[in-house]
Design an enzyme around this catalytic site. Structure first.
Site, PDB file in Angstrom:
ATOM      1  CB  THR A   7      -0.932   0.034   1.243  1.00 57.31           C
ATOM      2  OG1 THR A   7      -1.746   1.211   1.194  1.00 57.31           O
ATOM      3  CG2 THR A   7      -0.165   0.049   2.552  1.00 57.31           C
ATOM      4  CB  SER A   8       0.842   4.414  -1.660  1.00 58.88           C
ATOM      5  OG  SER A   8      -0.532   4.589  -1.906  1.00 58.88           O
ATOM      6  CD  GLU A  36      -7.163   0.046  -6.073  1.00 53.00           C
ATOM      7  OE1 GLU A  36      -8.113   0.849  -6.153  1.00 53.00           O
ATOM      8  OE2 GLU A  36      -6.653  -0.288  -4.991  1.00 53.00           O
ATOM      9  CG  ASP A  65     -10.466  -1.237  -3.184  1.00 51.26           C
ATOM     10  OD1 ASP A  65      -9.834  -0.169  -3.060  1.00 51.26           O
ATOM     11  OD2 ASP A  65     -11.441  -1.344  -3.959  1.00 51.26           O
ATOM     12  CE  LYS A 162      -9.784   3.643  11.259  1.00 54.23           C
ATOM     13  NZ  LYS A 162      -8.988   4.233  10.192  1.00 54.23           N
ATOM     14  CG  HIS A 167     -13.530  -0.207   7.695  1.00 56.74           C
ATOM     15  ND1 HIS A 167     -13.331   0.707   8.707  1.00 56.74           N
ATOM     16  CD2 HIS A 167     -12.773   0.211   6.657  1.00 56.74           C
ATOM     17  CE1 HIS A 167     -12.511   1.654   8.269  1.00 56.74           C
ATOM     18  NE2 HIS A 167     -12.157   1.373   7.039  1.00 56.74           N
ATOM     19  NE  ARG A 168      -7.486  -0.903   6.383  1.00 59.71           N
ATOM     20  CZ  ARG A 168      -8.052   0.300   6.341  1.00 59.71           C
ATOM     21  NH1 ARG A 168      -8.086   1.076   7.413  1.00 59.71           N
ATOM     22  NH2 ARG A 168      -8.607   0.759   5.235  1.00 59.71           N
TER      23      ARG A 168
HETATM   24  P1  IMP Z   1      -8.362   2.659  -0.657  1.00 58.96           P
HETATM   25  O1  IMP Z   1      -8.697   1.368  -0.032  1.00 58.96           O
HETATM   26  O2  IMP Z   1      -6.964   3.064  -0.319  1.00 58.96           O
HETATM   27  O3  IMP Z   1      -8.673   2.696  -2.130  1.00 58.96           O
HETATM   28  O4  IMP Z   1      -9.260   3.712   0.090  1.00 58.96           O
HETATM   29  C1  IMP Z   1     -10.307   4.444  -0.532  1.00 58.96           C
HETATM   30  C2  IMP Z   1     -10.462   5.763   0.179  1.00 58.96           C
HETATM   31  O5  IMP Z   1     -11.083   5.537   1.428  1.00 58.96           O
HETATM   32  C3  IMP Z   1      -9.159   6.505   0.433  1.00 58.96           C
HETATM   33  O6  IMP Z   1      -9.371   7.877   0.202  1.00 58.96           O
HETATM   34  C4  IMP Z   1      -8.883   6.253   1.893  1.00 58.96           C
HETATM   35  O7  IMP Z   1      -8.240   7.349   2.493  1.00 58.96           O
HETATM   36  C5  IMP Z   1     -10.290   6.081   2.461  1.00 58.96           C
HETATM   37  N1  IMP Z   1     -10.232   5.125   3.554  1.00 58.96           N
HETATM   38  C6  IMP Z   1      -9.921   3.805   3.492  1.00 58.96           C
HETATM   39  N2  IMP Z   1      -9.905   3.272   4.722  1.00 58.96           N
HETATM   40  C7  IMP Z   1     -10.209   4.285   5.565  1.00 58.96           C
HETATM   41  C8  IMP Z   1     -10.290   4.351   6.980  1.00 58.96           C
HETATM   42  O8  IMP Z   1     -10.075   3.396   7.721  1.00 58.96           O
HETATM   43  N3  IMP Z   1     -10.605   5.566   7.480  1.00 58.96           N
HETATM   44  C9  IMP Z   1     -10.832   6.667   6.707  1.00 58.96           C
HETATM   45  N4  IMP Z   1     -10.737   6.651   5.384  1.00 58.96           N
HETATM   46  C10 IMP Z   1     -10.420   5.459   4.818  1.00 58.96           C
END
Ligand code: IMP
Length: 183
Positions: A7-8, A36, A65, A162, A167-168
Site C-alpha cells: 500500500t502507499s 486497480e 480496498d 479504532k 471495518h479493517r
Molecule cells: P483505498 O482502499 O486506499 O482505495 O481507500 C479508498 C479511500 O477511502 C481513500 O481515500 C482512503 O483514504 C479512504 N479510507 C480507506 N480506509 C479508511 C479508513 O479506515 N478511514 C478513513 N478513510 C479510509
C-alpha cells in the site's frame, strides 16, 4: 510469520502493524504501484489486483480496498472513495450532507491475503454516521467525519480503539480465523 503489506497509505500500515502484530504476525511495508480496475464491488478490485501482483512473482502479501458508503447518497462515494477523497475531500461530503438528517453510513474493507500459496479474501464492515463537522487529528481519509458511536469520530480514537471496531479491524479478525483453517 511475516506478511508484506502492499500500500502507499501509511495509515493502513500502522493499523495492520498493530492489529496483525497482536496475533504475532510481523509486517513488512512495500509500495508497489498497481492498477486497480473500476468495479462496483471492492472484492472484484482486490481479486484482480492479487492476480496482477502474484503474476509479478509476489507471495505472502496483503492488500486492501476500502470505501465509505453513505446511505443518503445511494452508497456514494463507495467504490469511488479514493477519487472523491482526493478531489472534494471531507468538506465535499459534508457539503453534500448539509441539509440531510438521515446520516447513516458504513465503512467496508476487503482484504486480500496470499499466504502459503493460498488466497484468502474477507470483508469487514463497520456501521456508523456522518458527523456534522470534521473532528480529531488521528487516522486518515474520512476518519474525521465518520463516527461508529455517534459521538466521537474515528479520528478521535486511539489507533487500538479504532482497530477494535473498524471495518479493517473486523476484516483482520476474519482473516485470522481463515488463516487458522490453513495452518
Ligand atoms: P483505498 O482502499 O486506499 O482505495 O481507500 C479508498 C479511500 O477511502 C481513500 O481515500 C482512503 O483514504 C479512504 N479510507 C480507506 N480506509 C479508511 C479508513 O479506515 N478511514 C478513513 N478513510 C479510509
Amino acid at each position: 510469520m511475516i506478511l508484506k503489506v502492499i500500500t502507499s497509505n501509511l495509515g493502513k500500515v500502522k493499523e495492520y502493524r498493530d492489529s496483525l502484530g497482536s496475533f504475532g504476525i510481523r509486517i513488512e511495508h512495500m509500495k508497489i504501484p498497481y492498477d486497480e480496475i473500476q468495479s462496483s464491488k471492492l472484492e472484484d478490485v482486490v481479486k484482480e489486483s492479487m492476480e496482477h501482483l502474484k503474476a509479478s512473482g509476489l507471495t505472502d502479501f496483503i492488500i486492501d480496498d476500502s470505501g465509505m458508503f453513505v446511505d443518503a447518497l445511494g452508497g456514494f462515494p463507495g467504490v469511488y472513495s479514493a477519487y472523491v477523497q482526493k478531489t472534494v475531500g471531507n468538506a465535499g461530503i459534508l457539503k453534500l450532507m448539509e441539509n440531510v438528517d438521515a446520516r447513516n453510513a458504513n465503512f467496508q474493507c476487503c482484504i486480500g491475503c496470499n499466504i502459503k500459496g493460498k488466497d484468502i479474501i474477507v470483508t469487514g464492515r463497520c456501521e456508523g454516521t456522518i458527523l456534522r463537522k470534521e473532528t480529531g487529528t488521528e487516522g486518515f481519509g474520512y476518519d474525521p467525519i465518520f463516527s461508529h458511536d455517534g459521538k466521537r469520530s474515528f479520528a478521535e480514537l486511539p489507533l487500538q480503539e479504532k482497530n477494535e471496531v473498524s471495518h479493517r479491524g473486523i476484516a483482520v479478525k476474519l482473516l485470522i480465523n481463515e488463516m487458522k483453517k490453513i495452518a
